[in-house]
Scaffold this motif. Structure first.
Motif, mmCIF file in Angstrom:
data_model
loop_
_atom_site.group_PDB
_atom_site.id
_atom_site.type_symbol
_atom_site.label_atom_id
_atom_site.label_comp_id
_atom_site.label_asym_id
_atom_site.label_seq_id
_atom_site.Cartn_x
_atom_site.Cartn_y
_atom_site.Cartn_z
ATOM 1 N N VAL A 180 1.477 -1.159 -0.032
ATOM 2 C CA VAL A 180 -0.526 0.141 0.448
ATOM 3 C C VAL A 180 1.039 1.696 -0.134
ATOM 4 O O VAL A 180 1.791 1.186 0.761
ATOM 5 N N TRP A 204 1.576 5.231 0.641
ATOM 6 C CA TRP A 204 0.583 6.717 1.928
ATOM 7 C C TRP A 204 0.105 7.904 1.502
ATOM 8 O O TRP A 204 0.170 8.072 3.107
ATOM 9 N N ASN A 205 -0.382 8.008 1.249
ATOM 10 C CA ASN A 205 -1.598 8.602 1.017
ATOM 11 C C ASN A 205 -3.070 8.374 1.873
ATOM 12 O O ASN A 205 -3.928 8.997 2.904
ATOM 13 N N LYS A 245 2.473 -4.629 3.338
ATOM 14 C CA LYS A 245 3.983 -3.983 4.039
ATOM 15 C C LYS A 245 3.039 -3.123 3.147
ATOM 16 O O LYS A 245 2.809 -2.296 2.406
ATOM 17 N N GLN A 281 10.197 -5.536 -3.420
ATOM 18 C CA GLN A 281 10.753 -6.507 -4.683
ATOM 19 C C GLN A 281 10.778 -7.733 -4.248
ATOM 20 O O GLN A 281 9.939 -9.124 -5.283
ATOM 21 N N GLY A 338 -0.784 2.050 -5.821
ATOM 22 C CA GLY A 338 0.580 2.873 -6.182
ATOM 23 C C GLY A 338 0.224 3.542 -7.308
ATOM 24 O O GLY A 338 -0.476 3.693 -7.861
ATOM 25 N N ASP A 339 1.998 4.053 -7.306
ATOM 26 C CA ASP A 339 2.611 4.684 -8.837
ATOM 27 C C ASP A 339 1.806 4.131 -9.971
ATOM 28 O O ASP A 339 2.594 2.507 -9.856
ATOM 29 N N THR A 387 5.627 2.013 -10.901
ATOM 30 C CA THR A 387 5.770 0.873 -10.102
ATOM 31 C C THR A 387 4.583 -0.800 -10.069
ATOM 32 O O THR A 387 5.066 -1.794 -10.124
ATOM 33 N N LEU A 404 -4.344 1.780 -9.928
ATOM 34 C CA LEU A 404 -2.689 2.406 -9.851
ATOM 35 C C LEU A 404 -3.125 4.457 -9.732
ATOM 36 O O LEU A 404 -4.271 5.123 -8.753
ATOM 37 N N GLY A 405 -2.386 5.215 -10.978
ATOM 38 C CA GLY A 405 -2.723 6.766 -10.643
ATOM 39 C C GLY A 405 -4.142 7.282 -11.293
ATOM 40 O O GLY A 405 -4.954 6.041 -11.995
ATOM 41 N N CYS A 427 -5.630 9.595 -5.459
ATOM 42 C CA CYS A 427 -5.669 9.221 -6.403
ATOM 43 C C CYS A 427 -6.912 9.457 -6.936
ATOM 44 O O CYS A 427 -6.922 9.259 -8.269
ATOM 45 N N GLU A 460 -0.336 13.055 -13.241
ATOM 46 C CA GLU A 460 -1.363 12.894 -12.575
ATOM 47 C C GLU A 460 0.639 13.896 -11.178
ATOM 48 O O GLU A 460 1.791 13.035 -11.062
HETATM 49 P P1 NAD Z 1 4.950 3.772 -5.028
HETATM 50 O O1 NAD Z 1 3.982 3.265 -6.136
HETATM 51 O O2 NAD Z 1 6.324 4.522 -4.891
HETATM 52 O O3 NAD Z 1 4.755 2.775 -4.053
HETATM 53 C C1 NAD Z 1 3.253 1.986 -2.936
HETATM 54 C C2 NAD Z 1 4.062 1.176 -2.541
HETATM 55 O O4 NAD Z 1 4.571 0.136 -3.046
HETATM 56 C C3 NAD Z 1 5.188 1.352 -1.394
HETATM 57 O O5 NAD Z 1 4.097 0.263 -0.550
HETATM 58 C C4 NAD Z 1 5.899 0.977 -1.922
HETATM 59 O O6 NAD Z 1 7.198 0.957 -1.279
HETATM 60 C C5 NAD Z 1 6.197 -0.492 -2.921
HETATM 61 N N1 NAD Z 1 6.867 -0.341 -3.573
HETATM 62 C C6 NAD Z 1 8.011 0.658 -4.971
HETATM 63 N N2 NAD Z 1 8.748 -0.507 -5.271
HETATM 64 C C7 NAD Z 1 8.341 -1.079 -5.343
HETATM 65 C C8 NAD Z 1 8.254 -2.986 -5.604
HETATM 66 N N3 NAD Z 1 9.782 -2.446 -6.541
HETATM 67 N N4 NAD Z 1 7.662 -3.657 -5.866
HETATM 68 C C9 NAD Z 1 6.982 -3.606 -5.322
HETATM 69 N N5 NAD Z 1 6.997 -2.353 -4.292
HETATM 70 C C10 NAD Z 1 6.971 -1.661 -4.533
HETATM 71 O O7 NAD Z 1 3.563 4.826 -4.591
HETATM 72 P P2 NAD Z 1 3.026 5.631 -3.335
HETATM 73 O O8 NAD Z 1 4.093 7.206 -4.289
HETATM 74 O O9 NAD Z 1 3.528 5.788 -2.516
HETATM 75 O O10 NAD Z 1 2.181 5.783 -4.281
HETATM 76 C C11 NAD Z 1 1.030 7.326 -4.774
HETATM 77 C C12 NAD Z 1 0.599 6.604 -6.207
HETATM 78 O O11 NAD Z 1 -0.113 5.641 -5.380
HETATM 79 C C13 NAD Z 1 -0.259 7.454 -6.175
HETATM 80 O O12 NAD Z 1 0.376 7.741 -8.031
HETATM 81 C C14 NAD Z 1 -1.115 7.219 -6.668
HETATM 82 O O13 NAD Z 1 -2.192 7.273 -7.705
HETATM 83 C C15 NAD Z 1 -1.389 5.943 -6.253
HETATM 84 N N6 NAD Z 1 -2.860 5.727 -5.934
HETATM 85 C C16 NAD Z 1 -3.412 4.570 -5.808
HETATM 86 C C17 NAD Z 1 -4.718 4.643 -5.366
HETATM 87 C C18 NAD Z 1 -5.941 3.871 -6.089
HETATM 88 O O14 NAD Z 1 -6.876 2.953 -5.650
HETATM 89 N N7 NAD Z 1 -5.998 3.555 -7.174
HETATM 90 C C19 NAD Z 1 -4.980 5.193 -4.648
HETATM 91 C C20 NAD Z 1 -3.705 5.458 -3.608
HETATM 92 C C21 NAD Z 1 -2.378 5.676 -4.004
#
Ligand code: NAD
Length: 486
Positions: free
Chosen positions: A153, A155-156, A179, A217, A232-233, A236, A255-256, A288, A388
């Protein structure tokens, strides 16, 4: 501004609190004060391995043998216990993320508890079917858990997005490795404590903290994990999809987004103004589904923008721990720098700044505060209309008719959410059908309920969280054939 003692937190594996096997820790920074507010264990590959073994043992042991109803009872206790500790957990959510305590305590922690309560009710209602096949057979299906689920998950909304994954996973009989993001691990750790207090057997929920690039990873590549539920992103997410291919893990990706918020000329403009403001500035825009592209009809745009800019200027950043604060600090220095970079790019590309645009100070000279920012005269090809930002920056684009509004709204790689403001019920439903987004709001913004599905179209991901739809992503179907020929 309140300061706090530095707490030291460990990994939860098999219901035991352990240091990371390599002995390393990571600092957690309070973005409102820039002070370290906790240190947490920084796990290794070996810790991931230990968590997978504990989880597998739980699946083959007491958890796998427990009745669905009993499982539901424990998940329900978890919901109750989370609400009993809501003040403390909300404070942690605000400390590591910078969001106002009002948002943590009144909205997000209760929503997380409600998610556990909702899925507790599903535990003994997930069932198979009997099938009228040809021939003399009894054929039925079993809906079984996937096994070891990893929830990764961002951080938002650290606890809420964990709840959206952990709650359905547990209710369906899976075991979980959670995690959290490195910046915001404290409420995931609190959830681990609460799960133990609620009576979850050892190994059923493990909480592993550490950097995404190494620990995340290692989780994605681990052959003992059956499914990754990721938020997340987008980049990613793409990496996870590729890495998960080697072990053919099931994945769901949230995702985003770059969600369009469309204001038609016949809208209730006061309501649309409120919706445009909360749509982008709730959670400091680190949402997001934030309504980060405002599409306004040319005939009403000037008046609308004047009022919107006035509203944005009135939103003043404050100490996130103060219950009166409605606008907090960005979650990290990195995020603040990203937002500043996008504001510079927007100015260079010719967008017109009508509110905000710089750092905010709450009188301490510290903290990653940024003013609510509104750009007018954005064209669809500009960077802030396409990428984004994940911060409190609104890009306003005008349109001349309904079809142009819809075309501009859909002109994005993303498709997470969208909204339309109009008094015309036929137009509203017409637009809702044509928008390419997993959620469409009509005359409202940012409303959610555990009973309603949420997820993305296009590059915003796949799979749905919350609602009965999520159950499909945490179970698999087995057909059983019995020969009845005599
Ligand atoms: P991020 O992808 O950097 O990190 C998200 C999670 O993935 C963290 O726990 C991070 O430690 C982990 N991570 C990073 N690299 C990884 C890898 N190689 N393998 C496995 N895990 C890994 O994203 P962020 O910056 O923490 O969050 C912001 C993003 O999340 C924004 O793009 C946002 O739009 C998106 N988001 C989407 C939703 C949704 O429901 N669609 C909700 C909230 C946030």
């Amino acid at each position: 501004m309140t300061t706090t003692a530095v707490e030291q937190k460990k990994l939860l594996i098999n219901n035991e609190w352990r240091d990371a096997s390599g002995g390393k820790t990571m600092d957690v920074v309070n973005p409102a004060t820039e002070e370290v507010c906790a240190t947490v264990a920084s796990a290794t590959k070996d810790d991931v391995d230990a968590a997978v073994q504990a989880a597998r043992a739980a699946l083959n042991g007491p958890w796998g043998k427990m009745s669905a109803r009993e499982r539901g009872r424990i998940v329900s206790k978890l919901a109750d216990r989370l609400m009993e500790r809501a003040d403390e957990v909300s404070r942690l959510e605000t400390l590591h993320n910078g969001k106002p305590i009002f948002e943590s305590r009144q909205i997000e922690i209760p929503a997380a508890a409600e998610c556990f309560e909702y899925y507790a009710g599903w535990a003994d209602k997930v069932m198979g079917e009997t099938i009228p096949v040809k021939g003399n057979y009894l054929t039925y299906t079993l809906r079984e858990p996937l096994g070891v689920v990893a929830a990764i998950v961002p951080w938002n909304f650290p606890l809420l997005l964990a709840a959206w994954k952990v709650a359905p996973a547990l209710s369906c009989g899976n075991v979980v490795i959670l995690k959290p993001a490195s910046q915001t691990p404290l409420t995931a750790i609190a959830l681990g404590e609460i799960a133990v207090e609620a009576g979850l057997p050892p190994g059923v929920l493990n909480v592993i903290t550490g950097p995404g690039s190494s620990v995340g990873q290692a989780i994605v590549e681990h052959p003992g994990i059956d499914k990754i539920a990721f938020t997340g992103d987008t980049n990613t997410g793409k990496g996870i999809m590729k890495a998960a291919a080697d072990t053919l893990k099931k994945i769901t990706l949230e995702l985003g987004g770059k969600s369009p918020n469309i204001v038609l000329p016949d809208a209730d403009l006061e309501a649309a103004l409120r919706g445009a403001t909360t749509g982008i500035f709730y959670g400091k825009g680190e949402v997001c589904a934030a309504g980060s592209r405002l599409l306004v009809d040319r005939s009403i745009k000037d008046e609308f923008m004047e009022k919107l800019a006035a509203r944005a200027k009135k939103m003043v950043a404050g100490d996130p721990l103060d219950p009166k604060t409605r606008y907090g600090a960005l979650a990290s220095k990195k995020q603040l720098e990203t937002v500043e970079r996008y504001v510079d790019v927007a100015k260079k590309e010719g967008a017109s700044l009508v509110a905000g645009g710089g750092r905010a100070d709450i009188g301490t000279g510290k903290g990653y505060f940024f003013q609510p920012t509104v750009f007018d005269k954005v064209t669809p090809d500009m960077t802030i209309a396409r990428e984004e930002i994940f911060g409190p920056v609104l890009a306003t684009i005008e349109f001349s008719d309904l079809d142009e509004a819809i075309a501009r709204a859909n002109d994005s790689q993303y498709g997470l959410a969208a909204a339309v403001w109009t008094r015309d019920v036929k137009k509203a439903h017409y637009v809702a059908r044509r928008l390419q987004a997993g959620t469409v709001w009509i005359n409202t913004y940012n409303v959610y309920d555990t009973a309603a599905p949420f997820g993305g179209y296009k590059a915003s991901g796949f799979g749905r969280e919350m609602s009965s739809h999520a159950l499909e992503h945490y179970t698999q179907v087995k057909s059983v054939w019995v020969d009845l020929n005599m």
